[in-house]
Motif scaffolding. Structure first.
Motif, short mmCIF file in Angstrom:
data_model
loop_
_atom_site.label_atom_id
_atom_site.label_comp_id
_atom_site.label_asym_id
_atom_site.label_seq_id
_atom_site.Cartn_x
_atom_site.Cartn_y
_atom_site.Cartn_z
N HIS A 258 0.84 -1.19 0.00
CA HIS A 258 0.00 0.00 0.00
C HIS A 258 0.88 1.24 0.00
CE1 HIS A 258 -3.95 1.88 1.70
NE2 HIS A 258 -3.88 1.92 0.40
N ARG A 259 0.64 2.16 -0.93
CA ARG A 259 1.42 3.40 -0.98
C ARG A 259 0.49 4.59 -1.20
NH1 ARG A 259 5.36 2.91 -5.98
NH2 ARG A 259 5.82 0.94 -4.94
N PHE A 260 0.98 5.77 -0.82
CA PHE A 260 0.17 6.99 -0.94
C PHE A 260 0.87 8.02 -1.80
CE2 PHE A 260 -1.33 5.05 2.96
CZ PHE A 260 -2.71 5.22 2.87
N VAL A 261 0.10 8.73 -2.62
CA VAL A 261 0.60 9.85 -3.41
C VAL A 261 0.11 11.13 -2.77
CG1 VAL A 261 0.58 10.99 -5.65
CG2 VAL A 261 0.63 8.50 -5.53
N ASP A 262 1.04 11.97 -2.31
CA ASP A 262 0.68 13.23 -1.68
C ASP A 262 0.28 14.23 -2.76
OD1 ASP A 262 0.45 15.50 -0.14
OD2 ASP A 262 2.18 15.02 1.11
N GLY B 130 -5.75 16.24 0.52
CA GLY B 130 -5.26 15.03 1.18
C GLY B 130 -4.35 14.19 0.29
N LYS B 131 -4.58 12.86 0.29
CA LYS B 131 -3.72 11.93 -0.44
C LYS B 131 -4.57 10.93 -1.21
CE LYS B 131 -0.14 12.02 3.16
NZ LYS B 131 0.67 11.19 4.09
N ILE B 132 -3.89 10.19 -2.09
CA ILE B 132 -4.54 9.09 -2.81
C ILE B 132 -3.78 7.80 -2.48
CG2 ILE B 132 -5.02 8.07 -5.07
CD1 ILE B 132 -5.45 10.81 -6.18
N GLY B 133 -4.49 6.81 -1.94
CA GLY B 133 -3.90 5.52 -1.66
C GLY B 133 -3.98 4.61 -2.87
N ILE B 134 -2.88 3.89 -3.17
CA ILE B 134 -2.83 3.02 -4.35
C ILE B 134 -2.27 1.66 -3.93
CG2 ILE B 134 -1.89 2.70 -6.67
CD1 ILE B 134 -1.54 5.70 -6.85
N GLN B 135 -2.94 0.60 -4.37
CA GLN B 135 -2.44 -0.76 -4.12
C GLN B 135 -3.06 -1.72 -5.13
OE1 GLN B 135 -3.49 -2.57 -0.37
NE2 GLN B 135 -1.72 -3.91 -0.40
N TYR B 136 -2.26 -2.71 -5.57
CA TYR B 136 -2.79 -3.75 -6.46
C TYR B 136 -3.27 -4.92 -5.60
CZ TYR B 136 -3.38 -6.92 -10.38
OH TYR B 136 -3.92 -7.77 -11.31
N ARG B 137 -4.55 -5.29 -5.77
CA ARG B 137 -5.08 -6.46 -5.10
C ARG B 137 -6.37 -6.89 -5.80
NH1 ARG B 137 -6.20 -2.78 0.01
NH2 ARG B 137 -8.36 -2.19 -0.34
N TYR B 138 -6.63 -8.18 -5.76
CA TYR B 138 -7.82 -8.75 -6.37
C TYR B 138 -7.97 -8.36 -7.84
CZ TYR B 138 -8.80 -9.77 -1.55
OH TYR B 138 -8.69 -10.22 -0.27
N ASP B 139 -6.94 -8.63 -8.61
CA ASP B 139 -6.98 -8.44 -10.06
C ASP B 139 -7.29 -7.00 -10.46
OD1 ASP B 139 -6.42 -11.13 -10.41
OD2 ASP B 139 -8.55 -11.66 -10.34
N GLY B 140 -6.65 -6.07 -9.80
CA GLY B 140 -6.85 -4.68 -10.17
C GLY B 140 -6.11 -3.72 -9.25
N ILE B 141 -5.94 -2.47 -9.72
CA ILE B 141 -5.34 -1.41 -8.89
C ILE B 141 -6.46 -0.71 -8.13
CG2 ILE B 141 -3.99 0.72 -8.92
CD1 ILE B 141 -2.77 -0.21 -11.56
N GLN B 142 -6.34 -0.71 -6.80
CA GLN B 142 -7.33 -0.05 -5.96
C GLN B 142 -6.85 1.37 -5.66
OE1 GLN B 142 -10.04 -1.93 -5.30
NE2 GLN B 142 -9.06 -3.67 -6.31
N ILE B 143 -7.66 2.37 -6.03
CA ILE B 143 -7.33 3.78 -5.77
C ILE B 143 -8.36 4.33 -4.80
CG2 ILE B 143 -7.07 6.07 -6.79
CD1 ILE B 143 -6.29 4.74 -9.39
N GLU B 144 -7.86 4.80 -3.65
CA GLU B 144 -8.77 5.29 -2.60
C GLU B 144 -8.34 6.68 -2.14
OE1 GLU B 144 -10.84 3.77 1.53
OE2 GLU B 144 -9.07 2.75 0.75
N PRO B 145 -9.10 7.72 -2.49
CA PRO B 145 -8.78 9.08 -2.03
C PRO B 145 -8.97 9.18 -0.51
CG PRO B 145 -10.25 9.10 -3.92
CD PRO B 145 -10.22 7.70 -3.42
N VAL B 146 -8.05 9.89 0.14
CA VAL B 146 -8.12 10.11 1.58
C VAL B 146 -8.15 11.62 1.82
CG1 VAL B 146 -6.96 9.73 3.79
CG2 VAL B 146 -6.82 7.99 2.00
N GLY B 147 -9.06 12.10 2.64
CA GLY B 147 -9.21 13.53 2.88
C GLY B 147 -10.46 14.06 2.21
#
Length: 837
Positions: A26-30, A37-54
């Motif tokens: 799991h990594r975050f782009v400031d 805020g930030k955007i969290g990025i991680q590959y899992r379950y056959d895809g890239i999961q992008i989750e905005p934080v803030g």
């Protein structure tokens, strides 16, 4: 599109593998904006999961970019590159013209009374003399060749090419655009990303993600282009130039091939068997091996070889990193020699259809005893004949003293497909008279396009060494096997296996664990190519991180004494480690006279990366993330010896000075195993308890049972002195709970209903969330009244867990539990919460 990357058979799979490895954590782009805020990025379950934080999280919901979208985006970028650059011959010709023009006016030699000679002048000489039988080479040519062979020449052009490549990438990234419509349906996110990246301009996207391409290229060059690479490339260039001058039509591939019986090697077979392997041409394909206990071959035995036709590839044009090949047909022979009475076996290889015989070779043998010695080499790869000659000198010098066999930790050659490299390294008589235990390196398993064409599905190590005792496996990435020698069990691992996030696969791991646990041998040693602990350029590679987890688990679970591994071309030795923690020994002392440290009854495993036995040395990193006992930088070849008796293991490493034809001790240690049960006391118990790994998700039963039995033998006053006894009983409690968990069923769940059913089911010990998120919407209290593990790359929202009834809850594998009150787990008295990484 595949033609752009010709060595990759399945480009889509290759891209997905690389993305999955890079984004497995799991990594975050400031966003450089506190409000957004930030955007969290991680590959899992056959895809890239992008989750905005803030604040952005209220506008944009979590987004999943599936594999098909990733491939579509990648194809779109490749199509743009092909249309704008690959198909644009004007651009390609212009770039080639630029580099040729710049290089052609580079100086190679300046005579005292004339203009400086350039690469252009050198090329003109080659062209003028190529078809001319009467060579007309000017006097300055020899001086120019001397300059070309100097390291400064190559270093200058490496800097030039790095700048040139960086410039091209920068230019391409200005004109290629990322289409966010392919990736996500969220209009808000597309608007935001388009604004931040000038509507998907790759250069702006790299800038947004804080990726500096030029720095990556420079770091790569700095990390991997060693002095031996520089000198090797210089020699290759000089050889190519001079070969053009001496070229004639009669030159062909057979001129560099050995004749007769060649590349002869010896390996351990089953029990009292020595396996042999060699190659020959068509004329000598029908042959046999003759052996005896005397040089006159009185009462000799004859064994006909089993042979098969194989394809091998020799270089037609060798630039080191880039090589052209031509295939030849050879015959690969296998035969076994049975050990006979006496201390020596004499053997020779004979041809059935003629009087042709090899020279006589002798193998030193001795009866099994508790004391023996072996010599260790690693990473001997090189690009030139001179590189392998240096190792040959090291090999022959190091084995002047008596040793029972040798171990090679992999990367014998720079390219396993290049048979000329194998001819060079196996040239020494040592290979024909000394048993070798080979490990497959990542360079050894390279297969070029011609071998692929002829259906070669193995690896070059197994082709050149007749290893016969191994479990069923895929040989394309390497080989794993085990063997016993006197009081020691050796396990050889294959660390080249690569399938997304596992590099020492589960089947191999379970096999190795079973072999080591069943063994009753006094000493246990693991041999591996890629080292779990290193401070070289590969230490932070994603595959090394996974390898480390597997091997340190093997080392602890099976009580391994030493792990020897190469790959990183540095010299480093750890302290006594258990799961990365320095756990110490019962006692240790340093012998200043012999410069050796002795560890008495160490509680952990010692890991060693024994440098390189060739010319390709790397520099150690200044940042070391594990406990180091000894670390050294050297530019000389290193070899090591291991001497094992019933109660001790002595490891010594030496640097070999080629110019002086002498070696010098670099490092030394000794492990002693003694029975300490008769002198048990509180101080020893304290050390042993502290040495137990902190990891709660491993079975520590053997260690804990041993320590509890020793604790019970203490009298009352000594028990009071064991200041960490409470830790011991806590560890017993945690371990019992862990054993309860793994004794029950594993349940995969994909929704809320299945999850709640699994929580209530007393037969379920492990729940794996096989979904992106379970959202209870309204706050839900979940009672955990038995020991259970919940894991998976997933998220549980709006839930509060209450751990009660002296149970243990294990949370692992990137599981994220979210509660509005930021207190999602309550642990009642007597219960345990374990959060695993």
């Amino acid at each position: 599109m595949v033609n752009l990357v010709p060595k990759i058979v399945n480009l889509d799979k290759f891209v997905l593998e690389k993305i999955k490895i890079q984004l497995s954590k799991h990594r975050f782009v400031d966003l450089n904006n506190k409000k957004l805020g930030k955007i969290g990025i991680q590959y899992r379950y056959d895809g890239i999961q992008i989750e905005p934080v803030g604040v952005l999280g209220f506008l944009i919901k979590k987004i999943t970019i599936n594999d098909n979208q990733i491939i579509s985006s990648f194809d779109n970028i490749l199509e743009q590159i092909e249309q704008k650059y690959i198909s644009n011959t004007e651009y390609i010709v212009q770039k080639i013209d630029e580099i040729v023009y710049d290089l052609s006016f580079s100086g190679v030699y300046k005579p005292q009374n004339s203009e400086e000679k350039t690469l252009y002048d050198l090329a003109m000489i080659l062209l003028a003399n190529y078809y001319n039988d009467d060579k007309n080479v000017p006097e300055w040519f020899e001086h120019a060749m001397q300059n070309v062979q100097k390291n400064e020449f190559i270093l200058r052009y490496i800097d030039y090419f790095v700048e040139f490549i960086s410039e091209i990438i920068a230019q391409v990234s200005e004109n290629i655009f990322f289409d966010f419509k392919i990736l996500c349906k969220s209009k808000w996110l597309r608007i935001f990303l388009n604004k931040k990246t000038n509507r998907g301009q790759i250069s702006k996207l790299l800038e947004f993600l804080n990726i500096n391409i030029k720095k990556i290229i420079y770091d790569f060059a700095k990390k991997y282009i060693s002095p031996s690479f520089i000198s090797g490339m210089s020699e290759i260039i000089v050889n190519l130039i001079t070969s053009f001058l001496s070229y004639n039509e009669n030159n062909n591939i057979k001129s560099i091939m050995p004749t007769g019986f060649f590349n002869i090697t010896l390996c351990f077979g089953d029990k009292n068997i020595i396996n042999t392997r060699w190659f020959s041409d068509e004329i000598t394909k029908n042959c046999y091996i003759e052996y005896s206990d005397n040089r006159n071959f009185e009462s000799s035995r004859k064994v006909k070889s089993i042979f098969e036709k194989v394809y091998k590839t020799y270089p037609t044009l060798n630039f080191g990193l880039i090589c052209g090949y031509k295939s030849v047909v050879l015959f690969q022979h296998s035969a076994s020699i049975e050990k006979i009475s006496g201390d020596k076996i004499y053997y020779r290889i004979c041809c059935e259809s003629s009087d042709f015989k090899s020279e006589i070779y002798e193998i030193n043998t001795k009866k099994a005893c508790d004391e023996f010695e072996f010599t260790v080499f690693t990473d001997t790869q090189g690009m030139t004949k001179q590189d392998y000659d240096i190792f040959k000198e090291t090999l022959e010098y190091s084995l002047k003293t008596k040793t029972d066999f040798m171990v090679h930790l992999g990367d014998f050659v720079d390219d396993g497909s290049n048979e000329e490299y194998w001819n060079w390294i196996l040239e020494s008589k040592i290979w024909k008279e000394m048993i070798c235990v080979p490990v497959c390196g990542n360079h050894d398993v390279r297969v070029n396009y011609l071998l692929n064409k002829y259906g070669f599905h193995g690896n070059s190590v197994l082709s050149h060494f007749n290893i016969s005792e191994f479990p069923n496996q895929d040989f394309s990435t390497g080989l794993y096997y085990s063997f016993e020698y006197n009081n020691t069990i050796f396990v050889v691992l294959n660390t080249n296996y690569c399938e997304y996030d596992t590099y020492v696969d589960d089947v191999q791991y379970e096999w190795a664990l079973e072999v080591l646990l069943k063994s009753q041998h006094k000493w246990k040693i693991i041999l591996t190519h890629k080292s779990p602990y290193s401070n070289g350029p590969h230490c932070d590679d994603s595959d090394i991180e996974v390898i480390r987890k597997k091997i340190i688990d093997l080392a602890y679970s099976a009580k391994v004494d030493m792990v020897l591994g190469g790959h990183d071309h540095v010299y480093v030795r750890t302290k006594e480690l258990s799961y990365g923690k320095n756990v110490g020994s019962e006692s240790f002392f340093c012998d200043k006279k012999s410069q050796s440290i002795t560890y008495v009854n160490p509680f952990g495993t010692i890991f060693v990366v024994p440098g390189t036995s060739g010319v390709k040395n790397y520099k150690s990193s200044k940042e070391i993330s594990f406990p180091v006992a000894f670390n050294a930088n050297t530019t000389l070849p290193v070899y090591s010896t291991v001497k094992i008796t019933n109660n001790s293991l002595k490891f010594s490493s030496f640097v070999f000075d080629i110019s002086k034809k002498d070696s010098k001790l670099l490092d030394s240690l000794c492990i002693e195993k003694k029975d300490f049960t008769q002198k048990i006391n509180s101080n020893l118990l304290i050390k042993m308890i502290d040495s137990i790994p902190d990891n709660p998700c491993i079975d520590k039963s053997i260690d804990l049972e041993n320590i509890l039995n020793l604790y019970k033998k203490l009298d009352y006053c000594e028990k009071l002195k064991v200041i960490n006894s409470e830790k011991l009983f806590n560890l017993v409690n945690i371990n019992n709970n862990y054993l309860e968990i793994i004794s029950k069923n594993i349940k995969r769940v994909r929704n809320k209903s299945d999850f709640l059913d699994a929580i209530k089911n007393p037969n379920v010990g492990t729940i794996i969330l096989d979904c992106d998120e379970i959202d209870f919407r309204k706050k839900r209290k979940i009672i955990i009244n038995r020991s259970i593990s919940i894991c998976g790359n997933s998220k549980i929202s709006h839930a509060k867990f209450v751990v009660t009834n002296n149970s243990m809850l294990v949370i692992g594998n990137n599981l994220y539990i979210c509660d509005k009150n930021n207190n999602p787990i309550e642990v009642q008295r007597g219960s345990i919460l374990v959060i695993c990484c």
